[in-house]
Design a protein around this motif. Structure first.
Motif, PDB file in Angstrom:
ATOM      1  N   ALA A 264       3.818  10.245   4.586  1.00 51.30           N
ATOM      2  CA  ALA A 264       2.714   8.921   5.482  1.00 51.30           C
ATOM      3  C   ALA A 264       1.891   7.504   4.131  1.00 51.30           C
ATOM      4  CB  ALA A 264       1.581  10.029   6.106  1.00 51.30           C
ATOM      5  N   GLU A 265       2.534   6.889   4.358  1.00 48.34           N
ATOM      6  CA  GLU A 265       2.094   6.244   3.939  1.00 48.34           C
ATOM      7  C   GLU A 265       0.708   5.334   4.600  1.00 48.34           C
ATOM      8  OE1 GLU A 265       4.992   5.033   0.288  1.00 48.34           O
ATOM      9  OE2 GLU A 265       4.535   2.860   1.983  1.00 48.34           O
ATOM     10  N   VAL A 266      -0.894   5.103   3.890  1.00 47.78           N
ATOM     11  CA  VAL A 266      -1.773   3.972   4.321  1.00 47.78           C
ATOM     12  C   VAL A 266      -2.059   2.325   4.124  1.00 47.78           C
ATOM     13  CG1 VAL A 266      -3.475   3.917   5.640  1.00 47.78           C
ATOM     14  CG2 VAL A 266      -2.683   6.158   5.797  1.00 47.78           C
ATOM     15  N   TRP A 267      -1.759   1.591   4.285  1.00 48.13           N
ATOM     16  CA  TRP A 267      -1.744   0.117   4.121  1.00 48.13           C
ATOM     17  C   TRP A 267      -2.994   0.087   4.191  1.00 48.13           C
ATOM     18  CZ3 TRP A 267       0.844  -1.191  -0.268  1.00 48.13           C
ATOM     19  CH2 TRP A 267       1.903  -0.414  -0.500  1.00 48.13           C
ATOM     20  N   ASP A 268      -3.990  -1.098   3.285  1.00 49.78           N
ATOM     21  CA  ASP A 268      -5.217  -1.044   4.154  1.00 49.78           C
ATOM     22  C   ASP A 268      -4.601  -2.943   4.487  1.00 49.78           C
ATOM     23  OD1 ASP A 268      -4.909  -2.901   1.841  1.00 49.78           O
ATOM     24  OD2 ASP A 268      -7.582  -1.892   1.414  1.00 49.78           O
ATOM     25  N   SER A 269      -5.956  -3.335   5.256  1.00 53.82           N
ATOM     26  CA  SER A 269      -5.493  -5.656   5.271  1.00 53.82           C
ATOM     27  C   SER A 269      -5.255  -6.132   3.924  1.00 53.82           C
ATOM     28  CB  SER A 269      -6.670  -5.765   6.224  1.00 53.82           C
ATOM     29  OG  SER A 269      -8.025  -5.519   5.316  1.00 53.82           O
ATOM     30  N   ALA A 270      -6.202  -5.661   2.955  1.00 53.55           N
ATOM     31  CA  ALA A 270      -5.611  -6.339   1.791  1.00 53.55           C
ATOM     32  C   ALA A 270      -4.167  -6.085   0.792  1.00 53.55           C
ATOM     33  CB  ALA A 270      -6.423  -6.179   0.642  1.00 53.55           C
ATOM     34  N   GLY A 271      -3.332  -5.209   1.487  1.00 53.46           N
ATOM     35  CA  GLY A 271      -1.922  -4.448   1.463  1.00 53.46           C
ATOM     36  C   GLY A 271      -2.070  -3.647  -0.257  1.00 53.46           C
TER      37      GLY A 271
END
Length: 286
Positions: A264-271
């Motif tokens: 899994a990878e988790v990315w935030d709203s800032a990319g």
């Protein structure tokens, strides 16, 4: 970045939300904590593994001198159930930039015997003290805009008692990973979604521990059905998430001998890539 399609009128805040209340522990003695595992974070009767990891992660925040999980590895020994539990923690080592601890969660069986459910080993530090230098070839997953994705509310009526976890989340799945829900799994072993809390709470390192294990199993897109229990799960938290929804991408490349991995990878709203994980899970074949 898009907001939830049905954002709550009053947003919960970090420290004052259902997630925070349901992962809160009561310290009985140094390194010993009591908690009532909430039925709100279950699928059918199974307590979600990411929720359990967040509970133990919060206990280690109280135990260790550093406040942010950098890496946490969990072995799921027996199935947890809603109700009373005890968490015991130990400090393994403390240093200037990293501290390491271990924690275990226990419940009692029907005969009153103590049973260990999950055991973790983790290293904690200060995410805000990390340098800004990032050199990466990783790219955020290509997910359609949130309003073009689908959540549990867009499907048929759930099985009674099965939607407790989903009711607490803002989960919008990439249509290209929804073939399993239409009886036409892609066979690719991929799952992608926008992820948030139904009450509008923003994310922190502890909620990221939930995010890596909250999507439907990739086994569904491989054409398999039923419970996919986690055997081992390791999460690396890379930075503190920015406000807003997360993008979660999970993939399985190899199913063999009744076990599969989920990366899994988790990315935030800032990319930014805020977390990575790998878990080994068991599947029911046939």
């Amino acid at each position: 970045m898009p907001e939830a399609a049905s954002a709550p009128a009053v947003r919960a805040t970090i420290g004052d939300s259902e997630f925070d209340r349901d992962t809160a522990l009561t310290r009985r003695a140094p390194g010993v904590y009591d908690i009532d595992l909430s039925a709100g974070w279950t699928i059918i009767s199974a307590v979600n593994g990411g929720y359990l990891l967040a509970v133990l992660g919060r206990a280690l925040v109280d135990t260790l001198p550093h406040g942010d999980p950098f890496t946490i590895s969990a072995h799921y020994l027996t199935a947890s159930r809603p109700g009373p539990a005890v968490v015991r923690t130990d400090v393994v080592r403390t240093g200037r930039t990293l501290s390491t601890g271990q924690a275990s969660l226990f419940q009692y069986d029907d005969e009153g015997r103590e049973v260990e459910r999950i055991r973790v080993l983790a290293s904690y530090g200060d995410l805000d003290a990390l340098p800004d230098d990032v050199r990466t070839t990783a790219r955020p997953p290509a997910i359609p805009p949130l309003e073009h994705c689908f959540g549990p509310e867009d499907g048929p009526a759930p099985v009674p008692g099965s939607s407790a976890l989903a009711d607490r989340l803002m989960l919008k799945l990439d249509p290209s990973t929804l073939g399993w829900a239409l009886g036409k799994p892609s066979g690719k072993g991929e799952m992608r979604a926008w992820f948030g809390f139904a009450d509008g709470r923003d994310h922190d390192p502890l909620s990221v521990l939930l995010a890596v294990d909250a999507l439907p199993p990739t086994a569904f897109e491989l054409g398999l059905k039923g419970w996919v229990p986690t055997v081992e799960l390791t999460v690396h938290v890379r930075c503190r998430p920015a406000p807003g929804p997360l993008r979660v991408s999970i993939a399985t490349r190899n199913l063999a001998g009744g076990f599969l991995e989920e990366d899994a990878e988790v990315w935030d709203s800032a990319g930014r890539l805020v977390a990575q994980s790998r878990q080994l899970a068991r599947v029911r074949l046939g």
